[in-house]
Motif scaffolding. Structure first.
Motif, mmCIF file in Angstrom:
data_model
loop_
_atom_site.group_PDB
_atom_site.id
_atom_site.type_symbol
_atom_site.label_atom_id
_atom_site.label_comp_id
_atom_site.label_asym_id
_atom_site.label_seq_id
_atom_site.Cartn_x
_atom_site.Cartn_y
_atom_site.Cartn_z
ATOM 1 N N ARG A 90 28.008 47.296 46.835
ATOM 2 C CA ARG A 90 26.716 46.776 46.389
ATOM 3 C C ARG A 90 26.868 45.529 45.518
ATOM 4 N N SER A 91 28.105 45.139 45.234
ATOM 5 C CA SER A 91 28.318 43.920 44.450
ATOM 6 C C SER A 91 29.609 43.256 44.917
ATOM 7 N N ILE A 92 29.551 41.935 45.065
ATOM 8 C CA ILE A 92 30.664 41.184 45.648
ATOM 9 C C ILE A 92 30.876 39.893 44.861
ATOM 10 N N ALA A 93 32.136 39.542 44.679
ATOM 11 C CA ALA A 93 32.502 38.220 44.175
ATOM 12 C C ALA A 93 33.143 37.451 45.319
ATOM 13 N N VAL A 94 32.574 36.302 45.647
ATOM 14 C CA VAL A 94 33.108 35.467 46.725
ATOM 15 C C VAL A 94 34.076 34.462 46.113
ATOM 16 N N LEU A 95 35.362 34.642 46.380
ATOM 17 C CA LEU A 95 36.372 33.753 45.812
ATOM 18 C C LEU A 95 36.437 32.449 46.598
ATOM 19 N N PRO A 96 36.828 31.354 45.954
ATOM 20 C CA PRO A 96 36.909 30.065 46.657
ATOM 21 C C PRO A 96 37.845 30.150 47.856
ATOM 22 N N LEU A 97 37.373 29.666 49.002
ATOM 23 C CA LEU A 97 38.224 29.617 50.191
ATOM 24 C C LEU A 97 39.430 28.722 49.917
ATOM 25 N N ALA A 144 36.176 29.964 38.538
ATOM 26 C CA ALA A 144 37.094 30.010 37.394
ATOM 27 C C ALA A 144 38.413 30.665 37.792
ATOM 28 N N LEU A 145 38.411 31.378 38.925
ATOM 29 C CA LEU A 145 39.611 32.070 39.407
ATOM 30 C C LEU A 145 40.337 31.275 40.481
ATOM 31 N N LYS A 146 39.875 30.069 40.741
ATOM 32 C CA LYS A 146 40.444 29.278 41.831
ATOM 33 C C LYS A 146 41.932 29.007 41.589
ATOM 34 N N ASP A 147 42.716 29.171 42.676
ATOM 35 C CA ASP A 147 44.159 28.885 42.673
ATOM 36 C C ASP A 147 44.935 29.776 41.708
ATOM 37 N N LYS A 148 44.379 30.922 41.360
ATOM 38 C CA LYS A 148 45.083 31.849 40.475
ATOM 39 C C LYS A 148 45.495 33.094 41.250
ATOM 40 N N GLU A 149 46.678 33.611 40.923
ATOM 41 C CA GLU A 149 47.099 34.889 41.478
ATOM 42 C C GLU A 149 46.300 35.982 40.789
ATOM 43 N N ILE A 150 45.652 36.816 41.567
ATOM 44 C CA ILE A 150 44.747 37.789 40.966
ATOM 45 C C ILE A 150 45.041 39.195 41.472
ATOM 46 N N GLU A 166 41.804 44.155 38.572
ATOM 47 C CA GLU A 166 41.539 43.483 37.297
ATOM 48 C C GLU A 166 40.282 42.629 37.379
ATOM 49 N N ILE A 167 40.151 41.886 38.488
ATOM 50 C CA ILE A 167 38.963 41.039 38.657
ATOM 51 C C ILE A 167 37.715 41.900 38.813
ATOM 52 N N GLY A 168 37.868 43.042 39.487
ATOM 53 C CA GLY A 168 36.726 43.941 39.631
ATOM 54 C C GLY A 168 36.178 44.389 38.294
ATOM 55 N N LYS A 169 37.082 44.684 37.351
ATOM 56 C CA LYS A 169 36.643 45.094 36.014
ATOM 57 C C LYS A 169 36.018 43.923 35.262
ATOM 58 N N LYS A 170 36.641 42.755 35.396
ATOM 59 C CA LYS A 170 36.158 41.585 34.659
ATOM 60 C C LYS A 170 34.783 41.144 35.137
ATOM 61 N N LEU A 171 34.565 41.197 36.453
ATOM 62 C CA LEU A 171 33.302 40.726 37.019
ATOM 63 C C LEU A 171 32.335 41.866 37.344
ATOM 64 N N ASN A 172 32.806 43.113 37.182
ATOM 65 C CA ASN A 172 31.976 44.285 37.467
ATOM 66 C C ASN A 172 31.450 44.259 38.906
ATOM 67 N N VAL A 173 32.375 44.159 39.860
ATOM 68 C CA VAL A 173 32.002 44.130 41.275
ATOM 69 C C VAL A 173 32.777 45.186 42.049
ATOM 70 N N ASP A 174 32.219 45.584 43.191
ATOM 71 C CA ASP A 174 32.855 46.585 44.049
ATOM 72 C C ASP A 174 33.918 45.975 44.958
ATOM 73 N N SER A 198 38.566 45.914 48.449
ATOM 74 C CA SER A 198 38.052 46.834 47.433
ATOM 75 C C SER A 198 38.680 46.530 46.081
ATOM 76 N N THR A 199 37.858 46.500 45.043
ATOM 77 C CA THR A 199 38.393 46.316 43.688
ATOM 78 C C THR A 199 38.758 47.650 43.058
ATOM 79 N N GLN A 200 38.500 48.746 43.793
ATOM 80 C CA GLN A 200 38.865 50.058 43.286
ATOM 81 C C GLN A 200 40.356 50.311 43.477
ATOM 82 N N ASP A 201 40.869 49.948 44.666
ATOM 83 C CA ASP A 201 42.273 50.234 44.947
ATOM 84 C C ASP A 201 42.982 49.120 45.716
ATOM 85 N N GLY A 202 42.290 47.987 45.937
ATOM 86 C CA GLY A 202 42.924 46.868 46.621
ATOM 87 C C GLY A 202 42.964 46.983 48.127
ATOM 88 N N ARG A 203 42.327 48.032 48.696
ATOM 89 C CA ARG A 203 42.315 48.188 50.155
ATOM 90 C C ARG A 203 41.514 47.082 50.811
#
Length: 560
Positions: free
Chosen positions: A106-113, A153-159, A163-171, A193-198
């Motif tokens: 129900r919540s998504i962060a779209v990272l820079p392509l 703000a996460l562009k070109d960073k190893e993530i 961790e990002i799921g917690k920071k941005l509160n996304v699924d 998935s930000t729950q387990d990386g699947r």
């Protein structure tokens, strides 16, 4: 995917196979078998199978349909086992595993392509397509999409997705890459998935000719929306262009605007005008143009009396072309705010927020409208909503501190500036705004330290920074204010745009009330947009007890 391909089931919505996120797939096609005789008493029966209205007299097709149904049933059963049974038998007793396993996204962060074209000049394109996907998905009522600034703000960073799921509160995170193969642009994306990386979903290879690249954002957004069982493609009117030149010019405009520099703003205006020249019905380009004119007042700086009419014209044209565009209504609200039309400002912001309740910029503009009008609680609530929608946006985080300070919540302001600098220790604006607060509070050493740091991050030469530090330390900040006034007068003499509000600010800090009011009257006479700052800026605190200040506020429609 193979079954969908065999059935040519690529439409929106699907005809045969429905994705049921978290549980598997379901066959939704209708199957009928009709039997009828040619004549009474005939022993010959003619069978016709119809699938979704497509009739065939080939009885062999019946076996094909049964095979499909059986295959899908087996697939559904196997996926159900995969989803519902925990991988770790030690956790079988935990009731939460089932909830977590089938919980929808129900919540998504779209990272820079990632730009894998091998050409740095294509960075604007990969960034632009990413921003367009964010914009399209943000129109889905069932989804919360994190705004551009936070994900970039996460562009070109190893993530780490968790961790990002917690920071941005996304699924989930949507990530991908853009490649170029001759005249083809190719985009691959996947949902994690930000729950387990699947990996929850991987797209097919989206390919378009460069001349049709404008289709990429819609295709990707629609494909993901279908997988998540949300409505998008059939309910949202197109706000894009089918003109390749217009689309690429628009993306260049966004790329330049997002730099938030004077030069970037001016270039963005050039690109938006190119987009409009290529497609005169491109609503987003008009909205972007309006926004650039408004932001140019603060960053270039433009003279407000020259650019506000242009900004209003562009915003109105965008709304005329597409009244559902939240960006256009927000831009028009910004114009009204700087023209001191407060009721129209509120109306346009309410319209923008109704159209897109997840558009952070609308709440950002609304927060300052409330602050200027003296509605402090509403201002703080609006900026917090903007921050929730765009949690890593450094400007919003800094402005949250500014609003705290403007509403006399001083301790919270400094705590928020600290949080902002924890996000990015090299964010110049936060140091600059914190320096102003220290000036108001009379803490000159802290103000000097913050201004020095801001100058360093702004690329000022070391000798200039050292000269500033020595002057301020030896003679105090009043000597700096005198120097600033000389610079402003010299700029005005050279024909550069200088709002009278800025000399008024320094004269106020120097305690020279008469000269301060003289310049504020000039600002009023020129309808200088920057005059709206005086109601909320604590730099003008010493003028508030003077009746002339209340009279000035009344004339621009503000509460005393």
């Amino acid at each position: 995917s193979a079954i969908r391909h065999s059935l040519n089931d690529k439409g929106k919505p699907p005809r045969f196979i429905e994705t049921r996120y978290g549980t598997g797939f379901r066959f939704i096609g209708t199957i009928e078998e009709e039997r009828e005789t040619k004549a009474i008493g005939s022993s010959n029966w003619q069978s016709a199978e119809r699938i979704n209205g497509n009739t065939t007299k080939d009885k062999g097709q019946n076996r094909y349909v049964l095979i499909i149904i059986t295959t899908i049933s087996l697939l559904f059963v196997s996926l159900s086992f995969y989803v519902y049974l925990p991988n770790d038998t030690n956790n079988l007793s935990s009731p939460n595993n089932l909830v977590e396993a089938v919980a929808p996204v129900r919540s998504i962060a779209v990272l820079p392509l990632k730009n894998l074209t091998g050409e740095a000049n294509n960075e604007y394109f990969s960034d632009g397509v990413t921003e367009s996907i964010i914009t399209q998905l943000s129109r889905v009522n069932e989804l919360r999409i994190v705004s551009r600034s936070s994900t970039f703000a996460l562009k070109d960073k190893e993530i780490d997705p968790r961790e990002i799921g917690k920071k941005l509160n996304v699924d989930a995170l949507l990530e991908g890459s853009l490649q170029k193969k001759g005249d083809l642009l190719s985009v691959n994306v996947r949902l994690i998935s930000t729950q387990d990386g699947r990996i929850l979903w991987t797209s097919q290879n989206f390919e378009r000719l460069i001349s049709n690249a404008y289709e990429l954002q819609d295709t990707i957004s629609c494909s993901l929306a279908i997988e998540l069982r949300t409505e998008l493609c059939d309910t949202v009117p197109r706000q894009n262009t089918s003109n390749a030149d217009a689309y690429q010019a628009y993306l260049q405009g966004r790329f330049q605007w997002n730099k938030r520099t004077g030069e970037g703003i001016k270039k963005s205006i050039e690109y938006y005008n190119q987009a409009i020249a290529a497609d005169s019905k491109y609503a987003l380009a008009y909205a972007g143009l309006a926004e650039s004119y408004v932001q140019g007042i603060w960053h270039v700086p433009f003279a407000s009396k020259e650019v506000l009419p242009k900004a209003e014209q562009a915003a109105r044209k965008a709304i005329e072309l597409d009244d559902t565009l939240a960006e256009a209504h927000t831009a028009l609200a910004n114009v009204y705010e700087l023209n001191w039309n407060w009721s129209a400002t509120e109306h346009e912001l309410q319209r923008a927020i109704k159209l897109n309740p997840r558009y952070a910029r609308a709440f950002h503009v609304q927060a300052f409208c409330f602050l200027i009008l003296g509605r402090n609680d509403e201002a703080n609530a609006a900026i917090e909503r903007a921050r929730e929608l765009d949690p890593l946006n450094l400007v919003i985080n800094t402005d949250k501190a500014n609003i705290f300070f403007g509403t006399n919540r001083t301790d919270e302001a400094f705590q928020q500036w600290k949080k902002t600098l924890e996000l990015d220790p090299n964010f110049e604006l936060a140091y600059h705004q914190r320096a102003i607060a220290y000036q108001v509070l009379g803490n000159e050493p802290a103000a000097i330290a913050n201004i020095s740091k801001a100058m360093e991050l702004n690329g000022q030469p070391p000798d200039k920074i050292e000269a500033y530090r020595q002057t301020a330390t030896r003679y105090g900040l009043k000597a700096i204010y005198q120097d600033k006034l000389k610079d402003l007068i010299a700029k005005k003499a050279r024909g550069e745009n200088v709002s009278p509000v800025y000399p008024a600010t320094y004269y106020t800090l120097l305690g020279q009330k008469e000269k301060a009011f003289k310049y504020l009257e000039k600002a009023y006479g020129e309808r200088s947009a920057e005059i709206v700052l005086i109601t909320s800026s604590r730099q003008f605190a010493m003028l508030r007890s003077d009746p002339r200040f209340a009279d000035l506020l009344k004339r621009i429609g503000l509460p005393e």
